[in-house]
Each structure stands twice: as structure tokens, then as C-alpha cells.
Design a protein around this motif. Structure first.
Motif, PDB file in Angstrom:
ATOM      1  N   PRO A  30       0.846  -1.195   0.000  1.00  0.00           N
ATOM      2  CA  PRO A  30       0.000   0.000   0.000  1.00  0.00           C
ATOM      3  C   PRO A  30       0.883   1.247   0.000  1.00  0.00           C
ATOM      4  N   LEU A  31       0.458   2.272  -0.724  1.00  0.00           N
ATOM      5  CA  LEU A  31       1.210   3.525  -0.723  1.00  0.00           C
ATOM      6  C   LEU A  31       1.115   4.179   0.640  1.00  0.00           C
ATOM      7  N   ALA A  32       2.203   4.710   1.129  1.00  0.00           N
ATOM      8  CA  ALA A  32       2.220   5.369   2.436  1.00  0.00           C
ATOM      9  C   ALA A  32       1.353   6.618   2.433  1.00  0.00           C
ATOM     10  N   ASP A  36      -5.391   3.842  -0.356  1.00  0.00           N
ATOM     11  CA  ASP A  36      -6.352   3.331  -1.329  1.00  0.00           C
ATOM     12  C   ASP A  36      -5.665   2.891  -2.613  1.00  0.00           C
ATOM     13  N   HIS A  37      -4.369   3.174  -2.768  1.00  0.00           N
ATOM     14  CA  HIS A  37      -3.607   2.798  -3.947  1.00  0.00           C
ATOM     15  C   HIS A  37      -2.449   1.889  -3.550  1.00  0.00           C
ATOM     16  N   TYR A  38      -1.970   1.120  -4.531  1.00  0.00           N
ATOM     17  CA  TYR A  38      -0.925   0.138  -4.275  1.00  0.00           C
ATOM     18  C   TYR A  38       0.216   0.290  -5.261  1.00  0.00           C
ATOM     19  N   CYS A  39       1.417   0.100  -4.773  1.00  0.00           N
ATOM     20  CA  CYS A  39       2.609   0.101  -5.613  1.00  0.00           C
ATOM     21  C   CYS A  39       2.995  -1.360  -5.851  1.00  0.00           C
ATOM     22  N   ALA A  53      -1.386   1.135  -8.851  1.00  0.00           N
ATOM     23  CA  ALA A  53      -2.736   0.706  -9.222  1.00  0.00           C
ATOM     24  C   ALA A  53      -3.732   1.183  -8.175  1.00  0.00           C
ATOM     25  N   ALA A  54      -4.963   1.356  -8.610  1.00  0.00           N
ATOM     26  CA  ALA A  54      -6.006   1.883  -7.723  1.00  0.00           C
ATOM     27  C   ALA A  54      -6.521   0.855  -6.727  1.00  0.00           C
ATOM     28  N   ASP A  55      -6.306  -0.433  -7.004  1.00  0.00           N
ATOM     29  CA  ASP A  55      -6.770  -1.472  -6.079  1.00  0.00           C
ATOM     30  C   ASP A  55      -5.830  -2.673  -6.138  1.00  0.00           C
ATOM     31  N   LEU A  63       1.308  -6.918 -11.981  1.00  0.00           N
ATOM     32  CA  LEU A  63       2.519  -7.605 -11.554  1.00  0.00           C
ATOM     33  C   LEU A  63       2.661  -8.927 -12.307  1.00  0.00           C
ATOM     34  N   ARG A  64       1.611  -9.705 -12.355  1.00  0.00           N
ATOM     35  CA  ARG A  64       1.665 -11.002 -13.041  1.00  0.00           C
ATOM     36  C   ARG A  64       1.927 -10.831 -14.539  1.00  0.00           C
TER      37      ARG A  64
END
Length: 74
Positions: A30-32, A36-39, A53-55, A63-64
Motif C-alpha cells: 500500500p502507498l504510504a 487506497d492505492h498500491y505500488c 494501481a487503484a486497487d 505484476l503477473r
């Protein structure tokens, strides 16, 4: 095929390949600044490929895709 293992303390999810089950080939965190967004990151011998990404589901899909794309190139 990738397996994943998440850390309950940090929320980071690490991804492992069947060929190298003890070495992470990618991760999602999760972004610090915005939980609500992910790295997402794919670790390559020459570079790290990353995005936001937003989720979680979208982050895992990207990633995959990138991981499998890198496997075809090698």
C-alpha cells in the motif's frame, strides 16, 4: 506460476516463483501517502519494473503480466 505470501504487520504481499521459492520476484505494498492505492514491483536482474494501481486486484494483475512478459523475453 506465482505463489504469494503477505505480511500481516506491513500489508506487503511478496510473490515467489516455483523455480525460486525463497526469493521474492515481486511485491505489492500500500502507498504510504494513499492507502487506497498500491505500488507493485517486479524484480528483474537488470532493473525493477514498477507501477501504481487503484486497487489490489489491478496491482496483482499488472505484476503477473509484467512478470510473465519478462519470462518470455529471457
Amino acid at each position: 506460476m506465482l505463489s504469494k505470501q503477505s505480511c500481516p504487520h506491513t500489508g506487503v504481499v511478496n510473490y515467489f516463483s516455483r523455480a525460486e521459492p525463497h526469493f521474492s520476484v515481486g511485491s505489492i505494498a500500500p502507498l504510504a501517502s494513499n492507502h487506497d492505492h498500491y505500488c507493485w514491483r517486479v524484480y528483474d536482474a537488470h532493473r525493477t519494473i514498477a507501477g501504481i494501481a487503484a486497487d489490489m486486484k489491478s496491482a496483482e494483475r499488472r505484476l503477473r503480466q509484467e512478470y510473465h512478459s519478462q519470462q518470455r523475453v529471457q
